[in-house]
Design a protein around this motif. Structure first.
Motif, short mmCIF file in Angstrom:
data_model
loop_
_atom_site.label_atom_id
_atom_site.label_comp_id
_atom_site.label_asym_id
_atom_site.label_seq_id
_atom_site.Cartn_x
_atom_site.Cartn_y
_atom_site.Cartn_z
N ARG A 24 0.85 -1.19 0.00
CA ARG A 24 0.00 0.00 0.00
C ARG A 24 0.89 1.25 0.00
NH1 ARG A 24 -2.72 1.42 3.97
NH2 ARG A 24 -4.41 2.45 2.84
N LEU A 25 0.66 2.12 -0.95
CA LEU A 25 1.47 3.33 -1.09
C LEU A 25 1.41 4.18 0.17
CD1 LEU A 25 3.25 5.16 -2.83
CD2 LEU A 25 1.17 6.15 -3.80
N ASP A 26 0.23 4.29 0.78
CA ASP A 26 0.09 5.11 1.99
C ASP A 26 0.92 4.55 3.14
OD1 ASP A 26 -1.58 6.83 0.68
OD2 ASP A 26 -3.43 6.01 1.51
N ASP A 27 0.99 3.22 3.25
CA ASP A 27 1.80 2.62 4.32
C ASP A 27 3.28 2.89 4.09
OD1 ASP A 27 -0.50 1.61 5.43
OD2 ASP A 27 -0.25 -0.41 4.61
N PHE A 62 5.82 5.16 6.57
CA PHE A 62 7.05 4.63 7.15
C PHE A 62 8.26 5.48 6.77
CE2 PHE A 62 10.78 1.87 7.25
CZ PHE A 62 10.67 1.31 8.52
N THR A 63 8.28 5.93 5.55
CA THR A 63 9.44 6.70 5.06
C THR A 63 9.31 8.19 5.31
OG1 THR A 63 8.42 6.86 2.86
CG2 THR A 63 9.93 5.02 3.25
N THR A 64 8.18 8.62 5.86
CA THR A 64 7.89 10.04 6.11
C THR A 64 7.92 10.85 4.83
OG1 THR A 64 10.16 10.75 6.60
CG2 THR A 64 8.87 9.84 8.43
N LEU A 65 7.50 10.26 3.74
CA LEU A 65 7.43 10.95 2.45
C LEU A 65 5.98 11.19 2.06
CD1 LEU A 65 10.01 8.85 0.39
CD2 LEU A 65 10.27 11.27 0.98
N PRO A 66 5.69 12.26 1.32
CA PRO A 66 4.37 12.37 0.70
C PRO A 66 4.22 11.24 -0.31
CG PRO A 66 5.56 14.46 0.59
CD PRO A 66 6.55 13.43 1.01
N PRO A 67 3.04 10.66 -0.47
CA PRO A 67 2.87 9.55 -1.41
C PRO A 67 3.38 9.85 -2.82
CG PRO A 67 0.93 9.73 -0.03
CD PRO A 67 1.79 10.93 0.29
N ASN A 68 3.24 11.11 -3.25
CA ASN A 68 3.65 11.41 -4.62
C ASN A 68 5.17 11.54 -4.78
OD1 ASN A 68 4.11 13.84 -3.34
ND2 ASN A 68 2.81 15.07 -4.67
N ARG A 69 5.91 11.37 -3.68
CA ARG A 69 7.38 11.43 -3.78
C ARG A 69 8.04 10.07 -3.59
NH1 ARG A 69 10.72 15.52 -0.73
NH2 ARG A 69 12.19 14.65 -2.24
N VAL A 70 7.24 9.05 -3.31
CA VAL A 70 7.81 7.72 -3.11
C VAL A 70 8.49 7.23 -4.39
CG1 VAL A 70 7.27 5.29 -2.67
CG2 VAL A 70 6.23 7.08 -1.26
N ALA A 71 7.90 7.55 -5.55
CA ALA A 71 8.41 7.06 -6.83
C ALA A 71 9.87 7.46 -7.06
CB ALA A 71 7.54 7.56 -7.97
N GLU A 72 10.22 8.70 -6.76
CA GLU A 72 11.59 9.15 -7.03
C GLU A 72 12.60 8.41 -6.16
OE1 GLU A 72 12.53 13.23 -4.95
OE2 GLU A 72 10.42 13.26 -5.59
N HIS A 73 12.20 8.05 -4.95
CA HIS A 73 13.10 7.30 -4.08
C HIS A 73 13.16 5.83 -4.49
CE1 HIS A 73 13.88 10.54 -1.14
NE2 HIS A 73 12.70 10.96 -1.56
#
Length: 285
Positions: free
Chosen positions: A232-235, A239-250
């Motif tokens: 789940r993207l929200d989970d 955990f990473t303290t990122l906004p969901p729309n920034r998970v992709a770059e990481h």
């Protein structure tokens, strides 16, 4: 300078005020002065940098509260000074998940443990003093001395610490004991200290993403339970303290570091697979 100016012009200019912390009086006293560019705000004198930072953020929040009472700010409003010592950025809300993971693993059984500067720099790199300072000021972590002493401690003379929430007279958030704790701590160190990830010089959020993906893999390296279609993207974001729309770059950084073979963060899920070289670190759901 021209490039920086062009980028700043892309954002709408909002209300501007500057809250500063500066040394005040004799250096040995450690007193700091909090000043605000708003004419109605008097200077304040605080007995140290830590209470000064808390007061500075509280002062900014007071201004923001007045703006909210008038119907603002805009959803995307943010501090744009980008100064490394900006008081608004110094007490990072992400401090607890980033810095707390290592002490929590070490104190899982009885609420106390030992830590060295090397342990912490492996997790936090250049953020050690800032993050530990926030954990201490929030009461989440108790240290016998200063943050500087912790970062200077060596394996032959580690620093004892206490996590009050994990003391025996509190409800137990972890069911595992000393042996499992040591294994979890060692496993986590291997993940965040991965050589290929280190060469990319990632921030704490990328390392936390590597930790989360490694902990949520199937035997074939796929992320999440097969029937769930990924994590789940929200989970992951929480955990990473990122906004969901920034998970992709990481996630892309982990792909470049040969940690993930691929990564897809569309439709509210994080899908991907660990590369063969890191399969032994997979959590095996």
């Amino acid at each position: 300078m021209a490039v920086q100016a062009d980028r700043q012009e892309e954002h709408l200019r909002g209300r501007v005020w500057t809250v500063r912390l500066d040394p005040y009086g004799r250096p040995a006293a450690g007193t700091v002065r909090l000043s605000c560019s708003c004419p109605a705000c008097p200077d304040q004198h605080l007995p140290g940098a830590s209470p000064g930072r808390r007061a500075a953020v509280g002062h900014v929040n007071t201004h923001l509260a007045r703006i909210r009472a008038d119907g603002g700010p805009r959803d995307q409003a943010r501090c744009s000074c980008r100064a490394a010592d900006c008081a608004w950025h110094t007490p990072d809300p992400a401090a607890q998940p980033r810095g707390g993971a290592r002490p929590a693993a070490g104190a899982a059984r009885c609420g106390t443990g030992n830590v060295t500067g090397q342990d912490l720099t492996g997790w936090l790199q250049g953020d050690v003093e800032r993050v530990l300072g926030r954990l201490v000021s929030d009461g989440w972590l108790h240290l016998p001395g200063t943050v500087a002493e912790v970062t200077a401690s060596r394996p032959e003379d580690p620093t004892a610490f206490t996590v009050p929430a994990l003391l025996p007279d509190h409800p137990r958030p972890f069911a595992f004991g000393k042996v499992t704790r040591a294994r979890v701590s060692g496993w986590a160190q291997k993940v965040v200290g991965d050589r290929k990830i280190r060469t990319k010089k990632p921030g704490a959020a990328t390392r936390l993403l590597a930790l989360y993906t490694a902990a949520h893999t199937r035997p074939d390296g796929g992320l999440g339970h097969r029937e769930d279609g990924g994590l789940r993207l929200d989970d992951v974001a929480a955990f990473t303290t990122l906004p969901p729309n920034r998970v992709a770059e990481h996630a892309d950084l982990l792909t470049a570091a040969d940690w993930l073979t691929e990564a897809d963060t569309t439709r509210g899920r994080v899908r991907g697979r660990l590369t063969e070289r890191v399969l032994p670190l997979g959590g095996l759901l």
